[in-house]
Design an enzyme around this catalytic site. Sequence first.
Site, mmCIF file in Angstrom:
data_model
loop_
_atom_site.group_PDB
_atom_site.id
_atom_site.type_symbol
_atom_site.label_atom_id
_atom_site.label_comp_id
_atom_site.label_asym_id
_atom_site.label_seq_id
_atom_site.Cartn_x
_atom_site.Cartn_y
_atom_site.Cartn_z
ATOM 1 N N GLN A 164 -6.081 -1.939 2.527
ATOM 2 C CA GLN A 164 -5.516 -1.604 3.829
ATOM 3 C C GLN A 164 -6.443 -0.601 4.520
ATOM 4 O O GLN A 164 -6.612 0.533 4.062
ATOM 5 C CB GLN A 164 -4.121 -0.994 3.684
ATOM 6 C CG GLN A 164 -3.446 -0.719 5.027
ATOM 7 C CD GLN A 164 -2.163 0.059 4.872
ATOM 8 O OE1 GLN A 164 -2.184 1.228 4.503
ATOM 9 N NE2 GLN A 164 -1.037 -0.578 5.157
ATOM 10 N N PRO A 174 0.841 -1.202 0.000
ATOM 11 C CA PRO A 174 0.000 0.000 0.000
ATOM 12 C C PRO A 174 0.871 1.245 0.000
ATOM 13 O O PRO A 174 1.754 1.394 0.843
ATOM 14 C CB PRO A 174 -0.806 -0.135 1.291
ATOM 15 C CG PRO A 174 -0.003 -1.048 2.157
ATOM 16 C CD PRO A 174 0.744 -1.959 1.258
ATOM 17 N N ARG A 193 -0.252 -4.866 9.046
ATOM 18 C CA ARG A 193 1.045 -4.215 8.819
ATOM 19 C C ARG A 193 1.501 -3.585 10.121
ATOM 20 O O ARG A 193 0.734 -2.901 10.799
ATOM 21 C CB ARG A 193 0.951 -3.151 7.721
ATOM 22 C CG ARG A 193 2.319 -2.567 7.381
ATOM 23 C CD ARG A 193 2.312 -1.742 6.112
ATOM 24 N NE ARG A 193 3.379 -2.191 5.231
ATOM 25 C CZ ARG A 193 3.837 -1.498 4.198
ATOM 26 N NH1 ARG A 193 3.303 -0.332 3.888
ATOM 27 N NH2 ARG A 193 4.804 -1.963 3.438
ATOM 28 N N TYR A 252 0.373 5.657 12.578
ATOM 29 C CA TYR A 252 -1.050 5.956 12.523
ATOM 30 C C TYR A 252 -1.723 5.415 13.787
ATOM 31 O O TYR A 252 -1.060 4.919 14.691
ATOM 32 C CB TYR A 252 -1.640 5.460 11.209
ATOM 33 C CG TYR A 252 -0.966 6.122 10.030
ATOM 34 C CD1 TYR A 252 -1.041 7.511 9.866
ATOM 35 C CD2 TYR A 252 -0.203 5.408 9.116
ATOM 36 C CE1 TYR A 252 -0.391 8.154 8.833
ATOM 37 C CE2 TYR A 252 0.454 6.044 8.068
ATOM 38 C CZ TYR A 252 0.362 7.408 7.933
ATOM 39 O OH TYR A 252 1.017 8.056 6.916
ATOM 40 N N GLY A 289 7.813 -1.610 -3.786
ATOM 41 C CA GLY A 289 7.097 -0.347 -3.681
ATOM 42 C C GLY A 289 7.553 0.692 -4.676
ATOM 43 O O GLY A 289 7.008 0.811 -5.769
#
Length: 353
Positions: free
Chosen positions: A94, A16, A225, A177, A318
Amino acid sequence: MTLRGLTVRNRIWLPPMDTYSAVARDGKPTPFHYQHYVSRAFGGFGMIIAEATAVSPEGRISPNDLGLWNDDQIEAWRWIVSDVKAAGAAMAVQLNHAGRKGSTGCFGVGFEGRTVPFEEGGWQTVAPSEIAFGGYATPRELSIAEIRDIISQFRASAARAVIAGFQAIELHAAHGYLISQFLDPLCNERTDEYGGNISGRMRFLLEIVDAVRSVIPDDMPLLVRISATDWAAGGWDLDQTVIVSRALKERGVDLVDVSTGGIIADVTIPVKPGYQVPFSAQVRSRADVPVTAVGLITKPKQAEKIVARGEADAVEIGRAALRDPYWPLRAADKLGIPTAAAPYAPQYVRGAY
């Protein structure tokens, strides 16, 4: 690679990566997202994990983030998911709540590296404790009732993801987060059941796992994750990651997506090719759970060695995938995979390497 009822065609996955491109600020993906994800499905990726998708408007990282907080967003996702699968890849989403790192600027909004003001579409951020990230605005501490509401938001968003056709769910407990804010002792100073020792600090994550598992099919994989370290003294580290990973496995999590950092501002991170792979290897070995590795993995032989050595069960490509949507097809050629065995769509076989 098989996780529960899902078999993924190879071990090259797209992680992601935020694109900050829901320009209408309604959380809905656009034709940009369609081409972004579907092109990489044609490029041969096994699993594509859609970028951080907010469980509420206040859970967005930026005003231009994607979401699954209302039913209108389901249809906006459905055509993307359907065509990713038609191209041969599996697709996960996600789910995220940004917490104190929400309401931040981006290229389409301005205020990059800063908090977006209320009058420009920003909002009051929340966190386990009233501790700001770097120079961002100070968040408001969540009440117990609000914590339980957010858990319900994760549950509802997961149910919408199932309706949209996603084949796996990933929970974003990394990169500073909201979930990782609860995990990290440098961010979480609560004295109630959601703070204190590691049992309290991981309660929020485990309750979200239970809530999501309750609304997704038994054969759907659930991924998490996690940042294996915050790279700060006295903060989150590998040993705590292993403890949480063991608990996640017991709760029905099928794979841990191992990353690092993003939790504490202004730390020194020793970035170099494969710098996060040792963390994935340790989590895989010590927690006995499948893992992915990510972080400056750019070369086919480098990726192959990570899997062959048992350092990870899959590799996530990525930034290299932003440059080259067909990275897996090029890797197949570099590793001597015959064209007939590589993940080419029939329309593209004539252009095989």
